[in-house]
Design a protein around this motif. Structure first.
Motif, PDB file in Angstrom:
ATOM      1  N   LYS A  68     -10.914   0.106  -4.906  1.00  0.00           N
ATOM      2  CA  LYS A  68      -9.652   0.845  -4.965  1.00  0.00           C
ATOM      3  C   LYS A  68      -9.045   0.742  -6.364  1.00  0.00           C
ATOM      4  N   TYR A  69      -9.054  -0.481  -6.926  1.00  0.00           N
ATOM      5  CA  TYR A  69      -8.558  -0.668  -8.288  1.00  0.00           C
ATOM      6  C   TYR A  69      -9.364   0.170  -9.275  1.00  0.00           C
ATOM      7  N   LEU A  70     -10.686   0.148  -9.121  1.00  0.00           N
ATOM      8  CA  LEU A  70     -11.576   0.859 -10.026  1.00  0.00           C
ATOM      9  C   LEU A  70     -11.253   2.353 -10.058  1.00  0.00           C
ATOM     10  N   LYS A  71     -11.020   2.935  -8.909  1.00  0.00           N
ATOM     11  CA  LYS A  71     -10.730   4.371  -8.820  1.00  0.00           C
ATOM     12  C   LYS A  71      -9.518   4.747  -9.674  1.00  0.00           C
ATOM     13  N   SER A  76      -6.836  -9.082 -20.651  1.00  0.00           N
ATOM     14  CA  SER A  76      -7.826  -9.654 -19.725  1.00  0.00           C
ATOM     15  C   SER A  76      -7.303 -10.935 -19.088  1.00  0.00           C
ATOM     16  N   VAL A  77      -6.546 -11.724 -19.865  1.00  0.00           N
ATOM     17  CA  VAL A  77      -5.922 -12.936 -19.308  1.00  0.00           C
ATOM     18  C   VAL A  77      -4.988 -12.553 -18.164  1.00  0.00           C
ATOM     19  N   ILE A  78      -4.182 -11.526 -18.416  1.00  0.00           N
ATOM     20  CA  ILE A  78      -3.245 -11.073 -17.384  1.00  0.00           C
ATOM     21  C   ILE A  78      -4.000 -10.596 -16.145  1.00  0.00           C
ATOM     22  N   MET A  79      -5.015  -9.744 -16.365  1.00  0.00           N
ATOM     23  CA  MET A  79      -5.800  -9.232 -15.238  1.00  0.00           C
ATOM     24  C   MET A  79      -6.584 -10.349 -14.554  1.00  0.00           C
ATOM     25  N   GLY A  80      -7.059 -11.319 -15.348  1.00  0.00           N
ATOM     26  CA  GLY A  80      -7.836 -12.429 -14.797  1.00  0.00           C
ATOM     27  C   GLY A  80      -7.036 -13.287 -13.837  1.00  0.00           C
ATOM     28  N   HIS A  81      -5.732 -13.399 -14.066  1.00  0.00           N
ATOM     29  CA  HIS A  81      -4.887 -14.192 -13.179  1.00  0.00           C
ATOM     30  C   HIS A  81      -4.337 -13.374 -12.008  1.00  0.00           C
ATOM     31  N   LEU A  82      -4.763 -12.102 -11.932  1.00  0.00           N
ATOM     32  CA  LEU A  82      -4.373 -11.276 -10.789  1.00  0.00           C
ATOM     33  C   LEU A  82      -5.481 -11.200  -9.747  1.00  0.00           C
ATOM     34  N   GLY A  83      -6.580 -11.941  -9.989  1.00  0.00           N
ATOM     35  CA  GLY A  83      -7.647 -12.017  -8.994  1.00  0.00           C
ATOM     36  C   GLY A  83      -8.974 -11.472  -9.488  1.00  0.00           C
ATOM     37  N   THR A  84     -10.052 -11.918  -8.855  1.00  0.00           N
ATOM     38  CA  THR A  84     -11.398 -11.498  -9.263  1.00  0.00           C
ATOM     39  C   THR A  84     -11.641 -10.012  -8.991  1.00  0.00           C
ATOM     40  N   ASP A  85     -10.949  -9.432  -8.009  1.00  0.00           N
ATOM     41  CA  ASP A  85     -11.109  -7.998  -7.747  1.00  0.00           C
ATOM     42  C   ASP A  85     -10.645  -7.172  -8.942  1.00  0.00           C
ATOM     43  N   ALA A  86      -9.506  -7.545  -9.512  1.00  0.00           N
ATOM     44  CA  ALA A  86      -8.981  -6.837 -10.676  1.00  0.00           C
ATOM     45  C   ALA A  86      -9.905  -7.006 -11.876  1.00  0.00           C
ATOM     46  N   VAL A  87     -10.452  -8.226 -12.056  1.00  0.00           N
ATOM     47  CA  VAL A  87     -11.357  -8.498 -13.176  1.00  0.00           C
ATOM     48  C   VAL A  87     -12.637  -7.686 -13.043  1.00  0.00           C
ATOM     49  N   ALA A  88     -13.221  -7.680 -11.841  1.00  0.00           N
ATOM     50  CA  ALA A  88     -14.474  -6.956 -11.618  1.00  0.00           C
ATOM     51  C   ALA A  88     -14.290  -5.455 -11.837  1.00  0.00           C
ATOM     52  N   ALA A  89     -13.194  -4.892 -11.335  1.00  0.00           N
ATOM     53  CA  ALA A  89     -12.926  -3.465 -11.519  1.00  0.00           C
ATOM     54  C   ALA A  89     -12.743  -3.136 -12.991  1.00  0.00           C
ATOM     55  N   ASN A  90     -12.005  -3.987 -13.694  1.00  0.00           N
ATOM     56  CA  ASN A  90     -11.773  -3.768 -15.118  1.00  0.00           C
ATOM     57  C   ASN A  90     -13.069  -3.856 -15.913  1.00  0.00           C
ATOM     58  N   SER A  91     -14.014  -4.696 -15.473  1.00  0.00           N
ATOM     59  CA  SER A  91     -15.304  -4.826 -16.158  1.00  0.00           C
ATOM     60  C   SER A  91     -16.050  -3.493 -16.161  1.00  0.00           C
ATOM     61  N   LYS A 143     -19.645   5.646  -6.687  1.00  0.00           N
ATOM     62  CA  LYS A 143     -20.741   5.693  -5.716  1.00  0.00           C
ATOM     63  C   LYS A 143     -21.661   4.480  -5.839  1.00  0.00           C
ATOM     64  N   TYR A 144     -21.918   4.047  -7.088  1.00  0.00           N
ATOM     65  CA  TYR A 144     -22.931   3.009  -7.296  1.00  0.00           C
ATOM     66  C   TYR A 144     -22.355   1.606  -7.558  1.00  0.00           C
ATOM     67  N   ALA A 145     -21.062   1.492  -7.802  1.00  0.00           N
ATOM     68  CA  ALA A 145     -20.469   0.165  -8.007  1.00  0.00           C
ATOM     69  C   ALA A 145     -20.493  -0.621  -6.702  1.00  0.00           C
ATOM     70  N   ASP A 146     -21.002  -1.828  -6.758  1.00  0.00           N
ATOM     71  CA  ASP A 146     -21.120  -2.666  -5.550  1.00  0.00           C
ATOM     72  C   ASP A 146     -20.048  -3.757  -5.605  1.00  0.00           C
ATOM     73  N   LEU A 147     -18.815  -3.359  -5.306  1.00  0.00           N
ATOM     74  CA  LEU A 147     -17.679  -4.279  -5.371  1.00  0.00           C
ATOM     75  C   LEU A 147     -17.004  -4.351  -4.002  1.00  0.00           C
ATOM     76  N   SER A 148     -16.054  -5.274  -3.897  1.00  0.00           N
ATOM     77  CA  SER A 148     -15.296  -5.397  -2.657  1.00  0.00           C
ATOM     78  C   SER A 148     -14.430  -4.149  -2.462  1.00  0.00           C
TER      79      SER A 148
END
Length: 456
Positions: free
Chosen positions: A355-358, A263-278, A345-350
């Motif tokens: 794209k990361y989430l997929k 999570s530390v690694i993903m956290g320093h790659l940007g909020t988009d990566a963190v949100a998708a990983n969540s 369909k229902y995730a409300d992310l950037s």
């Protein structure tokens, strides 16, 4: 001989069903609470999802500590229950409570005193730090309640009382979801706390769960939540608990902290990566419910059988457990794959986070099989047989000598794309496979760890 094995197999599946069903329900509810947190915070904002995801890594590490202590208690209590020694079970519970209270009180003090400093480890974003620090302050009290109830529930599970422990978890989880809505959105006249509302709801539900433990203890004729047991002194049991629990605790901490480092690694790659990983963590939790339930139930059943001295039966049961694990692991992967369109369909992310989430979801369709096999053998079978050391050494090497350094190099030295980094982090379970399966086949992990005449 064949008929004997068939009879044992039938008995195994019946006992596994009775033990695993309540545990699966409990794990399902736990995943549902995490899912509810993310879904509700989805309406608050992406920053709240990311901040809570990062701040909750401390709870994940603490859970691993409690789980390690509970595992040590289960390893001993399950075998002593098979042997019929309730006095030894009470003494083991007291030893586990000593450790859990010291750790939970210390953790609660830290989250109250220096929450901003604790958030700095995961992110440099001032907004995320502010939200996360508020979350940590509100959740601090829950750690103490959790530390006590987790030990007692572990002991209840070790003696086969999984239904009772599940009912208490159902109570806590249901209350947690309801209170999430109340405090996140300010319903029924309550203050609108946003992300901090998740923490407050958790603290209240943990307090209620602990109160339920006291009620069950008062009505129990055998296993009670007895704080006086903390002062029982038995050198042999204490030595056995340390010998078994320290590697198990170390294993769970090593595993939990390594996942936090992911999570530390993903956290320093940007909020988009963190949100998708969540979102991915929530979906993966659902995908691993069955296989983790089988691992926990199998560990309890094997411990009881080994305590009875039925070693050949334990070997046959372990083979049956492995068959179930492969089936549940495959089912988990298919479940993640089939649920991906609904999540997307229902995730409300950037757009970038979506794209990361997929692709993260696709990667996890195979990742759960690795987790299923390793967890069943390391946490279920090996620990039931008194071997907690192998898992500790295995995860130290696979995660800290391989996955974590590889992730840091990929992210910060070679600066690979986010999805390449995530893919590499998700190879850790498969690196363990050859060594875990070899250890299973040699059978050296299967031992009876009980003692005679402990209190004479």
């Amino acid at each position: 001989m064949g008929n004997g094995k068939a009879a044992i197999g039938g008995e195994f599946y019946k006992r596994m069903f009775r033990l695993s069903l309540p545990i699966v329900i409990q794990n399902l509810l736990s995943a549902a609470v995490s899912s509810a947190d993310v879904v509700m915070l989805n309406y608050v904002g992406q920053s709240s999802i990311s901040a809570v995801s990062l701040a909750s890594q401390y709870a994940s590490v603490l859970f691993m500590v409690f789980y390690g202590l509970g595992t040590g208690a289960i390893m001993l209590c399950a075998q002593y229950y098979g042997k019929g020694d309730l006095q030894a079970i009470e003494a083991v519970e007291g030893i586990a409570l000593r450790f859990s209270l010291v750790l939970s009180v210390s953790f609660a003090a830290l989250t109250l005193a220096i929450p901003e400093t604790m958030m700095h480890l995961f992110t440099n974003d001032p907004g995320l730090i502010e939200i996360g620090a508020s979350y940590l302050r509100f959740i601090s009290f829950s750690y103490i309640c959790w530390g006590i109830s987790e030990v007692y529930l572990a002991v209840l599970r070790s003696v086969g009382r999984v239904v009772v422990s599940t009912v208490m978890n159902v109570l806590a989880f249901t209350l947690n979801v309801v209170l999430n809505g109340v405090f996140i959105f300010g319903l029924l006249g309550a203050p609108k706390l946003g992300a901090a509302g998740v923490a407050l709801a958790t603290s209240i539900s943990r307090a209620v769960e602990l109160a339920a433990c006291f009620v069950v203890s008062a009505k129990s004729k055998d296993v009670k939540l007895n704080f006086r047991a903390m002062f029982v002194r038995n050198k042999a049991l204490f030595s056995d608990f340390l010998r078994l629990s320290i590697p198990a605790l170390g294993n769970d901490i090593v595993w939990g902290v390594a996942f936090s480092m992911y999570s530390v690694i993903m956290g320093h790659l940007g909020t988009d990566a963190v949100a998708a990983n969540s979102f991915v963590v929530v979906v993966r939790n659902f995908g691993t419910i069955l296989c983790f339930g089988m691992a926990n139930a199998g560990g309890i059943l094997l411990g009881n059988v080994i305590g009875e001295g039925k070693m050949e039966t334990a070997r046959l049961y372990t083979k049956g457990l492995m068959k179930l694990t492969v089936l549940t692991g495959a089912f988990g992967g298919l479940m993640i794959l089939s649920s991906s369109p609904l999540v997307l369909k229902y995730a409300d992310l950037s757009p970038q986070a979506m794209k990361y989430l997929k692709y993260m979801l696709y990667i996890n369709t195979y990742y759960v099989m690795g987790m299923a096999v390793n967890t069943t053998l390391i946490v279920g079978a090996f620990r039931a047989g008194g071997d907690s050391r192998f898992g500790f050494l295995c995860d130290c090497i696979a995660m800290w000598c391989y996955a974590v350094p590889l992730g840091f190099l990929a992210a910060f030295v070679f600066k690979l794309p986010v999805m390449a980094v995530y893919f590499l982090l998700c190879t850790d379970e498969f690196v363990k496979w050859p060594f875990v399966i070899k250890h299973y086949r040699n059978g050296n992990w299967l031992t009876n760890i009980t003692r005679d005449d402990l209190f004479s």
